[in-house]
Design a protein around this motif. Structure first.
Motif, PDB file in Angstrom:
ATOM      1  N   TYR A 123       0.835  -1.195   0.000  1.00  0.00           N
ATOM      2  CA  TYR A 123       0.000   0.000   0.000  1.00  0.00           C
ATOM      3  C   TYR A 123       0.877   1.254   0.000  1.00  0.00           C
ATOM      4  O   TYR A 123       2.065   1.208   0.338  1.00  0.00           O
ATOM      5  N   GLU A 152      -8.698   4.583  -0.450  1.00  0.00           N
ATOM      6  CA  GLU A 152      -9.348   5.122   0.746  1.00  0.00           C
ATOM      7  C   GLU A 152      -8.964   6.588   0.871  1.00  0.00           C
ATOM      8  O   GLU A 152      -7.786   6.941   0.755  1.00  0.00           O
ATOM      9  N   ARG A 186      -3.727   3.990  -1.159  1.00  0.00           N
ATOM     10  CA  ARG A 186      -3.934   3.038  -2.254  1.00  0.00           C
ATOM     11  C   ARG A 186      -3.372   1.684  -1.815  1.00  0.00           C
ATOM     12  O   ARG A 186      -2.188   1.571  -1.534  1.00  0.00           O
ATOM     13  N   GLU A 230      -6.722  -2.915  -6.868  1.00  0.00           N
ATOM     14  CA  GLU A 230      -6.408  -1.664  -6.173  1.00  0.00           C
ATOM     15  C   GLU A 230      -7.647  -1.132  -5.465  1.00  0.00           C
ATOM     16  O   GLU A 230      -8.736  -1.073  -6.040  1.00  0.00           O
ATOM     17  N   THR A 231      -7.488  -0.779  -4.210  1.00  0.00           N
ATOM     18  CA  THR A 231      -8.565  -0.120  -3.466  1.00  0.00           C
ATOM     19  C   THR A 231      -8.061   1.236  -2.987  1.00  0.00           C
ATOM     20  O   THR A 231      -6.886   1.384  -2.629  1.00  0.00           O
TER      21      THR A 231
END
Length: 358
Positions: free
Chosen positions: A186, A220, A210, A217-218
């Motif tokens: 991340y 926030e 990320r 890929e997430t």
């Protein structure tokens, strides 16, 4: 030890101590004359000033230890030569090497003390000396690297900030990367990061995280995020003189950690470490040069010997400072920078010694 050894050794130590007692008050007087205006302007407490000059004494003595010794040896050996005592010693069947022995014993005593001073006492004095200087005398000058700081925190974590404001503990354009082996797990971005001392946390403004998991890929996001981080505030903006304030074994650990973090000040730190060893060696080299130069009775007397000695001392300081700056400010090898002056003057010592023996 024979009478000759005690006679020379006592004069060696006594003259060196007298040279320290003479030059240190002069150094304090000159430094105070330069800084008295700023001290009064900033209303510095007397206790702080007294502590500063105690630290200054140790710092100043450690810095110029070999040169004080060099001049003191030239001084008293020139007196021996002018009084024809050297001729008397050598005419009695004493070889020049034998005549040199008490000087080497004296150099060993002084070098041992210089080694202890440089490794354990001088760092404490250096910390007090620098803290006073930047707190009261250089308030507008930076003591930290505050631009484009990129550091490896541990085997898996890296940080970057474009700039840092030490007075507010705020870093701009912060990036934090966490790896698992060679895989990025991340990455955190923030417009700025601020250390909240009372809560021991970091506040990230404009927070974006990320995360990557099996190619997915997430993202926030948050306007503000408080979180714990695996680094200290000093990691964001390392103090440039940090290496000078650490005892030797702490310094070794510090340099190892800084190399892992990718610090740009490694050359400066290596110079500090290596000088703790090179300074005691220089005491032997300069002692031999001083004896070789001043044991010869010259037509101009002590003045000529002192002039030669001061010239050699100035050249030595020039080499030492130039190469030290090169190592600190560039990729020039610190080992060569620190030991090159001793190597050159070691050769000079051998040449002068052979000439004196004749």
């Amino acid at each position: 030890m024979k009478i000759l050894d005690w006679y020379i050794l006592k004069r060696y130590i006594f003259t060196f101590l007298m040279m320290l007692l003479l030059f240190i008050p002069i150094g304090i007087t000159v430094d105070l004359a330069e800084k008295i205006g700023r001290i009064l302007e900033n209303n510095v407490p007397f206790g702080e000033v007294a502590t500063y000059y105690l630290n200054f004494t140790v710092y100043f003595a450690n810095l110029l230890f070999p040169l004080f010794l060099f001049l003191s040896v030239i001084w008293f050996t020139s007196k021996l030569a002018n009084n024809t005592e050297v001729v008397a010693f050598l005419s009695s069947g004493v070889s020049f090497s034998r005549f040199l022995r008490p000087y080497i014993i004296g150099a060993t005593i002084v070098a041992t003390f210089a080694l202890f001073l440089g490794m354990f006492l001088a760092p404490i004095a250096s910390q007090g000396f620098n803290e006073f200087k930047y707190e009261y005398l250089k308030k507008n000058k930076q003591i930290q690297k505050t631009r484009d700081v990129y550091r490896q925190i541990n085997d898996n974590d890296y940080i970057y900030i474009s700039s840092f404001l030490p007075k507010r503990n705020i870093g701009m354009n912060f990036t934090y990367e966490h790896f698992d082996g060679n895989e990025l797990k991340y990455k955190i971005f923030a417009d700025n990061i601020r250390y909240i001392e009372e809560d021991s946390i970091y506040r990230l403004t404009g927070y974006v995280k990320r995360s990557y998991d099996n190619g997915i890929e997430t993202i926030e996001k948050a306007r503000r995020q408080n979180m714990k981080m695996p680094f200290e505030i000093e990691d964001l903006a390392p103090v440039e003189y940090a290496a000078e304030t650490k005892p030797y074994f702490e310094l070794l650990d510090f340099i190892k950690a800084e190399k892992r973090r990718g610090s740009s000040n490694i050359g400066r730190y290596e110079v500090v470490k290596l000088k703790k060893w090179s300074l005691p060696v220089s005491i032997f080299i300069l002692t031999i040069i001083a004896v070789a130069v001043s044991s010869i009775k010259r037509r101009g007397g002590m003045g000529v010997n002192l002039a030669i000695g001061i010239t050699i001392a100035m050249v030595y300081v020039f080499f030492d400072k130039i190469f030290g700056v090169m190592a600190a400010q560039s990729n020039f090898p610190a080992f060569i920078a620190v030991w090159f002056p001793n190597f050159i003057f070691g050769i000079l010592a051998i040449i002068l010694l052979q000439n004196a023996k004749r």
